[in-house]
Design a protein around this motif. Structure first.
Motif, short mmCIF file in Angstrom:
data_model
loop_
_atom_site.label_atom_id
_atom_site.label_comp_id
_atom_site.label_asym_id
_atom_site.label_seq_id
_atom_site.Cartn_x
_atom_site.Cartn_y
_atom_site.Cartn_z
N LYS A 78 13.05 8.12 -1.59
CA LYS A 78 14.04 7.16 -1.08
C LYS A 78 13.38 5.80 -0.93
N PRO A 79 14.17 4.71 -1.07
CA PRO A 79 13.57 3.38 -0.92
C PRO A 79 13.17 3.10 0.52
N ILE A 80 12.06 2.36 0.68
CA ILE A 80 11.55 2.05 2.02
C ILE A 80 11.53 0.53 2.22
N VAL A 81 12.16 0.11 3.30
CA VAL A 81 12.15 -1.30 3.70
C VAL A 81 11.23 -1.40 4.91
N ALA A 82 10.36 -2.43 4.95
CA ALA A 82 9.51 -2.62 6.13
C ALA A 82 9.82 -3.96 6.76
N ALA A 83 9.89 -3.97 8.08
CA ALA A 83 10.04 -5.21 8.85
C ALA A 83 8.76 -5.37 9.65
N VAL A 84 7.88 -6.26 9.19
CA VAL A 84 6.56 -6.41 9.82
C VAL A 84 6.68 -7.47 10.91
N MET A 86 0.09 0.83 4.16
CA MET A 86 1.36 1.55 3.99
C MET A 86 2.41 0.66 3.32
N LEU A 87 2.25 -0.67 3.48
CA LEU A 87 3.23 -1.59 2.89
C LEU A 87 3.19 -1.55 1.37
N LEU A 88 2.02 -1.15 0.82
CA LEU A 88 1.89 -1.08 -0.64
C LEU A 88 2.79 0.02 -1.20
N HIS A 89 3.26 0.92 -0.33
CA HIS A 89 4.13 2.01 -0.76
C HIS A 89 5.59 1.78 -0.35
N CYS A 90 5.84 0.61 0.24
CA CYS A 90 7.22 0.26 0.59
C CYS A 90 7.81 -0.54 -0.56
N ASP A 91 9.12 -0.70 -0.54
CA ASP A 91 9.78 -1.36 -1.67
C ASP A 91 10.19 -2.79 -1.35
N GLU A 149 2.12 -14.65 -0.72
CA GLU A 149 1.53 -15.21 -1.96
C GLU A 149 0.85 -14.14 -2.80
N VAL A 150 0.19 -13.18 -2.16
CA VAL A 150 -0.51 -12.14 -2.93
C VAL A 150 0.40 -10.96 -3.28
N GLY A 151 1.63 -10.99 -2.80
CA GLY A 151 2.59 -9.97 -3.24
C GLY A 151 2.77 -8.77 -2.32
N ILE A 152 2.08 -8.78 -1.16
CA ILE A 152 2.23 -7.63 -0.24
C ILE A 152 3.58 -7.70 0.46
N VAL A 153 4.07 -8.92 0.65
CA VAL A 153 5.31 -9.16 1.39
C VAL A 153 6.33 -9.81 0.46
N SER A 154 7.60 -9.41 0.57
CA SER A 154 8.65 -10.00 -0.28
C SER A 154 9.09 -11.36 0.26
#
Ligand code: COA
Length: 258
Positions: free
Chosen positions: A95-101, A112-117, A172-177
């Motif tokens: 299932k897709p995973i959304v993270a709110a950091v 773990m964020l590297l495995h979120c969408d 900038e490095v792509g970890i965060v949308s």
């Protein structure tokens, strides 16, 4: 399934929210939290009522990573350990995973964020992967995924120096949308989760799976290999010095180790 107060879990409108809830310890993840997260992620895969998973933290932190006292008291010893089970569960989630950091994201709080969408961060969030600083080594497939995302040099800088970096750098490095003002983060992440939950679920799952097709096998191998090295490093004198220093609120001294 266990239902602790340290992982707040709620499913509504197809969105399963899992909230790290140990704010007095900056939401550091202990063994029972890892167990519960793994169970919830695995069961979400087979539960038609869950279309999207939303991860967040309570208080002023996302999560400060693995509970460092647990590393001393009950270090992981194999792939069946709670932390390894969690890493495998999140990396294999269908299932897709959304993270709110929403604040500090340290160690596994970043990996773990590297495995979120979809990953949204508050402007004030602070990121750090201090594995080397602790005498350990990177985990969670980060040695495969980070260079792929940002190139060797930027990944090496984040992992070898283990310095804190901003939400803007994480973007900038792509970890965060996207980065949003702190006060808007929860609403933005929720809106995106609602949008995602309204998409055709089978197509979302297929797209996620295809996005990972190229590196799926290598990822699992990397997580297992990093995990084995990490567990050995936890028994090293450097890790002992780093963990004691954290408990004693002092700077570690690695000068005597070659
Ligand atoms: N494991 C166990 N306890 C932790 C923790 C962790 N990962 N992170 C924070 N805590 C505890 C602190 O020991 C402190 O406990 P106390 O109040 O009983 O003394 C409490 O949480 C608050 O932390 P504190 O360091 O005072 O907050 P801060 O705002 O100054 O700093 C962090 C927040 C997250 C930057 C800092 O706590 C930190 O660096 N933690 C360690 C992160 C880490 O190395 N994680 C593991 C990576 S592998």
């Amino acid at each position: 399934m266990s239902n602790s107060q340290e992982i707040l879990s709620q499913c509504e409108g197809g969105i399963l929210t899992l909230c790290f809830n140990r704010p007095d310890k900056k939401n550091a993840l202990n063994l029972s939290m890892y167990r519960e997260l793994s169970e919830r992620l695995r069961s979400a895969d087979g539960d038609d009522s869950v279309r999207v998973i939303l991860l967040t933290g309570s208080g002023d932190s996302f999560t400060s990573g693995n509970d460092l006292a647990d590393f001393l008291a009950s270090p992981p010893t194999g792939n069946d350990s709670p932390v390894m089970q969690f890493l495998l569960a999140i990396s294999e989630a269908r299932k897709p995973i959304v993270a709110a950091v929403n604040g500090a994201a340290v160690g596994v709080g970043v990996t773990m964020l590297l495995h979120c969408d979809l990953v949204y961060a508050a402007q004030g969030a602070a990121f750090q992967m201090p594995f080397v600083n602790l005498g350990l080594c990177p985990e969670a497939g980060s040695t495969l995924l980070l260079p792929r995302m940002m190139g060797h040099q930027r990944a090496a800088e984040l992992l070898l120096l283990g310095e804190t970096f901003t939400a803007q750098t994480a973007r900038e490095v792509g970890i965060v949308s996207e980065v949003h003002p702190d006060e808007n983060l929860a609403a933005v992440a929720r809106d995106k989760a609602v949008k995602l939950a309204a998409q055709p679920a089978a197509s979302v799952r297929l797209a996620k799976s295809l996005l990972k097709r190229e590196y799926r096998v290598g990822l699992k191998e990397t997580i297992v290999e990093e995990g084995a090295q990490f567990m050995k490093r936890l028994a090293s004198p450097e890790a002992a010095e780093a963990l004691q220093a954290f408990m004693q609120r002092r700077q570690p001294d690695f000068s005597k180790f070659s």
